[in-house]
Scaffold this active site. Structure first.
Site, PDB file in Angstrom:
ATOM      1  N   ASP A 102     -55.698 -34.916  49.917  1.00 13.92           N
ATOM      2  CA  ASP A 102     -56.275 -34.692  51.246  1.00 13.92           C
ATOM      3  C   ASP A 102     -55.715 -35.693  52.242  1.00 13.92           C
ATOM      4  OD1 ASP A 102     -57.743 -32.536  50.516  1.00 13.92           O
ATOM      5  OD2 ASP A 102     -59.629 -33.614  50.257  1.00 13.92           O
TER       6      ASP A 102
ATOM      7  N   LYS B 155     -56.722 -20.334  46.677  1.00 15.17           N
ATOM      8  CA  LYS B 155     -56.741 -21.790  46.554  1.00 15.17           C
ATOM      9  C   LYS B 155     -58.014 -22.095  45.783  1.00 15.17           C
ATOM     10  CE  LYS B 155     -57.005 -26.040  49.323  1.00 15.17           C
ATOM     11  NZ  LYS B 155     -57.016 -26.606  50.679  1.00 15.17           N
ATOM     12  N   TRP B 156     -57.875 -22.607  44.572  1.00 12.81           N
ATOM     13  CA  TRP B 156     -59.005 -22.840  43.654  1.00 12.81           C
ATOM     14  C   TRP B 156     -59.333 -24.325  43.708  1.00 12.81           C
ATOM     15  CZ3 TRP B 156     -60.546 -19.508  39.143  1.00 12.81           C
ATOM     16  CH2 TRP B 156     -61.442 -20.146  38.284  1.00 12.81           C
ATOM     17  N   ASP B 157     -60.453 -24.634  44.333  1.00 12.99           N
ATOM     18  CA  ASP B 157     -60.809 -26.033  44.566  1.00 12.99           C
ATOM     19  C   ASP B 157     -61.880 -26.473  43.567  1.00 12.99           C
ATOM     20  OD1 ASP B 157     -60.955 -28.485  45.829  1.00 12.99           O
ATOM     21  OD2 ASP B 157     -61.387 -27.673  47.816  1.00 12.99           O
TER      22      ASP B 157
ATOM     23  N   ASN C 279     -64.499 -29.886  43.743  1.00 11.70           N
ATOM     24  CA  ASN C 279     -64.684 -31.145  44.470  1.00 11.70           C
ATOM     25  C   ASN C 279     -65.624 -32.151  43.837  1.00 11.70           C
ATOM     26  OD1 ASN C 279     -63.107 -31.119  47.072  1.00 11.70           O
ATOM     27  ND2 ASN C 279     -64.022 -29.082  47.101  1.00 11.70           N
TER      28      ASN C 279
HETATM   29  C1  DGJ Z   1     -60.983 -30.354  49.355  1.00  7.89           C
HETATM   30  C2  DGJ Z   1     -59.576 -29.864  49.514  1.00  7.89           C
HETATM   31  O1  DGJ Z   1     -58.676 -30.827  49.042  1.00  7.89           O
HETATM   32  C3  DGJ Z   1     -59.310 -29.529  50.979  1.00  7.89           C
HETATM   33  O2  DGJ Z   1     -57.978 -29.133  51.155  1.00  7.89           O
HETATM   34  C4  DGJ Z   1     -60.258 -28.456  51.408  1.00  7.89           C
HETATM   35  O3  DGJ Z   1     -59.986 -27.260  50.733  1.00  7.89           O
HETATM   36  C5  DGJ Z   1     -61.700 -28.912  51.172  1.00  7.89           C
HETATM   37  N1  DGJ Z   1     -61.895 -29.341  49.820  1.00  7.89           N
HETATM   38  C6  DGJ Z   1     -62.670 -27.813  51.505  1.00  7.89           C
HETATM   39  O4  DGJ Z   1     -63.951 -28.159  51.194  1.00  7.89           O
END
Ligand code: DGJ
Length: 690
Positions: free
Chosen positions: A502, A431-433, A435
């Site tokens: 989210d 899962k490549w996040d 943020n």
């Molecule tokens: C944002 C993602 O959308 C979440 O699902 C989760 O992976 C968090 N980051 C983790 O910090």
């Protein structure tokens, strides 16, 4: 089923003639003769200054005009596709541009982009560089598009085009589908309808700043432009260097918005998203169950939970890494991609061994483009981080972006995945996040070329993803960016699916998943059952089953009846996955139009279908819900309809048609009384040809 007709005489200008329903060769020839050829297929800044242009440059000598003439047109094969290139040259300067079109014999999509180069003595500057331009005949033309930021992604907006400019843009740098989406549907004959009417769909395949706009002037046309957002991104191009704009994927359908969506979905599965033809695994992700509270026993428990549900994969989310700085909150450790041995003494190896014990696969969360200032990486390589050397930095979620323009940083980011996979070859999923937006935009690497930053970042990202895909072509990856901040058709070349939001409240998710379905196929939309919202587990699961089913929940908190329901739903989903993930989708009842929503999927052979029906809000006593008219079935065949995913404890009006057989014609003309008339209730109906 579509034709795009251009006039490209050698020595003359390239002109747009027609885009729409397929024309016979003779009709195309007639149109070519009779059409007035008013519009350039790609207007450039030069002679006709009052109009908007797709391309504007400053030549090495300061001159800002262009006038392109056709030198040659050629067509070549690229795998199954054909690429037609119209080669153009400026009449005065050694400036060249290719206008390119890729067509697929098995998909109603035309991708178009440009390639720019020159042989001028000095570097030139690209001031504006759209991928494409399309004139759209006036009438009652509407545009449908998606907007919404964190926790409110993919909200549908539909509006008529009026005089002036309607612009859809993003300047985030990275998370380019938070704020708005670079995909639109253009309904040509009045207010958008799901299953009737002519619709052009357009999706810009690009993961950085973009700009799509419609200029409605006093002519008989709307002028549509799409491409990279040139704001703060003037690009200096040296002689012989080449600049390629991202592709704009165009589609046309006579079957309304749903028809255009099906074209996108089919093309995506066949040609665009990573491993588009393979089945997706049902997974449990740890985030909404335990957040940062990662430890070996907890992960083992979650693996056992998903295995007992019949799932196939467990993904350990944020919180597993950091040595000097343990990752207990979002304020540290990004960049330090080593296992926190205090939490996971048996390391990833131990987790994979546990997954093997449970007979499932193991995957892991990473956020490799980002760094927290509180990290060993930042301490060692501050110059790898995008930030101003002479200003106080601005932090979003306590983090900053790594400078992917820099090849050393590209190596580092590739190395994060490569190291994990070479040390743990059984690692089965990422899962490549990502943020944060691109804050403090200054690259130490680019030096005086700061206006290239937004573009070079995206190019650097693609280089990394390309290397990963080349070395590990079968490892599925979820694209995530603080929810659904990143999902576009260029990024999806490297990812099998994306995290939609989210916000997993199922009512909100109905709207989001409806919105995403305009452009993205069900198998790419990760939809997880969580404990957000107070609806029944049935409602939450029925919503997640509309797309790629997964879980993001602490299953310990479920009752035995709820667990039993989930087990059955997983079995049902496994049986239905070929219909949901590979079938044709029909949007039947819009959540935007009232209390209900309904969506169905049909196999291409029209022998199996599944209907999802949702009652969203409380019914008023006097209101009578109406039957849902189905789509896409064979009118001549008989179909048996059976309600599945039943849960006795959830109140619902009985489904009167349950177990009965109807003609396809009946189901499409009369329909099924599938709405259940209770607030936040839902029904899943399996439909099988007899
Ligand atoms: C944002 C993602 O959308 C979440 O699902 C989760 O992976 C968090 N980051 C983790 O910090």
């Amino acid at each position: 089923n579509t034709s795009l007709l251009l006039d490209a005489p050698v020595g003359g200008e390239v002109r747009f003639i027609y885009y729409g329903d397929k024309l016979s060769t003779s009709d195309a020839a007639t149109l070519l003769e009779t059409e007035q050829k008013t519009f350039s297929a790609y207007p450039v800044y030069g002679l006709n200054c009052p109009s908007e242009s797709a391309l504007s440059v400053t030549h090495g000598d300061g001159n800002m005009t262009l006038q392109l003439e056709v030198i040659k047109v050629d067509t070549r094969k690229e795998q199954t596709a054909d690429i037609t290139t119209i080669r153009l040259k400026d009449k005065v300067y050694p400036f060249y541009m290719n206008l390119c079109y890729r067509t697929y014999p098995d998909a109603d999509i035309i991708e178009t982009w440009t390639e720019i180069t020159h042989e001028e003595k000095k570097a030139i500057t690209l001031n504006r560089f759209a991928s494409a331009y399309l004139p759209i005949r006036k009438g009652d033309v509407w545009v449908s598009h998606l907007y919404g930021s964190w926790a409110n992604e993919a909200q549908l907006a539909q509006e008529p085009l009026r005089p002036g400019i309607k612009m859809i843009k993003n300047k985030d740098g990275i998370r380019n589908s938070h704020t708005a989406h670079a995909e639109v549907m253009i309904s040509l004959d009045g207010k958008p309808k799901e299953n009737t009417g002519s619709v052009i769909g357009a999706a810009l395949c690009y993961s950085g700043n973009y700009k799509l706009f419609f200029d409605t002037d006093d002519s008989d046309y709307h002028h549509f432009f799409a491409g990279i957002n040139e704001e703060n991104s003037a690009y200096t191009l040296k002689a012989k260097e080449s600049f390629r704009t991202p592709e704009l994927a165009l589609t046309y359908s006579k079957d309304g918005l749903s028809g255009s969506s099906r074209n996108f979905h089919a093309w995506a599965r066949k040609h665009k998203i990573a491993n588009g033809a393979t089945a997706r695994k049902i997974l449990l992700n740890s985030w909404e169950g335990v957040y940062f509270d990662i430890n070996q026993e907890g992960m083992d428990q979650m693996m056992s939970d998903i295995q007992s549900m019949g799932g196939e994969l467990f993904v350990m989310d944020d919180g597993w890494f950091g040595d000097k700085y343990p990752r207990n909150k979002d304020n540290s450790s990004l960049g330090d991609w080593m296992v926190d041995a205090r939490k996971l003494p048996r390391g990833i190896e131990g987790l994979i061994a546990d997954a093997n014990k449970h007979g499932i696969k193991f995957g892991i969360w990473i956020e490799p483009e980002m760094v927290n200032p509180k990290s060993e990486l930042y301490e060692k390589h501050p110059d790898w981080v995008i930030h101003y050397p002479n200003r106080e930095p601005y932090y979003y979620r306590n983090q900053m972006a790594l400078d992917l323009c820099n090849p050393q940083v590209q190596d580092f980011v590739f190395g994060v995945v490569d190291k994990l996979l070479s040390e743990n070859p059984d690692l089965a999923y990422f899962k490549w996040d990502c943020n944060s937006m691109l804050t403090n935009p200054y690259s130490f690497y680019l030096k005086e070329n700061q206006s290239h930053l937004f573009i070079e970042y995206v190019r650097g990202l693609y280089k990394v993803l390309e290397r990963i895909q080349e070395k590990y072509p079968d490892v599925p990856m979820m694209l995530c960016s603080g929810g659904g901040g990143r999902c576009d058709y260029e990024a999806l070349k490297y990812f099998t699916e994306f995290w939609a939001s989210d916000n997993t409240d199922p009512v909100k998710r109905i709207f989001m998943q409806w919105g995403y379905s305009y452009f993205f196929p069900a198998k790419s939309i990760s939809a997880h059952v969580t404990s957000m919202g107070d609806q029944s587990i049935k409602f939450r699961t029925d919503v997640a089953m509309m797309d790629k089913l997964g879980f993001d929940i602490n299953m310990d908190k479920l009752t035995e009846a709820e667990r039993q329901f989930c087990r059955e739903a997983v079995q049902n989903y496994k049986r239905l996955a070929p219909i949901i993930q590979e079938g044709d989708q029909f949007r039947l009842v819009s959540p935007y139009s009232g209390n209900h929503a309904a969506v169905m999927y049909v196999t291409p052979g029209q022998d199996k279908a599944v209907l999802f029906a949702y009652d969203i809000y409380a019914q008023k006593y006097v209101e009578r819900s109406y039957p849902i008219r189905l789509q896409g079935l064979d009118p001549q065949r008989s179909y048996r309809v059976v309600e599945i995913n039943k849960m006795d404890s959830v109140p619902a009006r009985p489904f009167v048609e349950d177990g009965k057989t109807f003609s396809g014609e009946y189901l499409m003309k009369i329909g099924l009384q599938a709405f259940s008339d209770f607030r936040e209730s839902s029904r899943v109906i399996e439909i099988t040809a007899q």
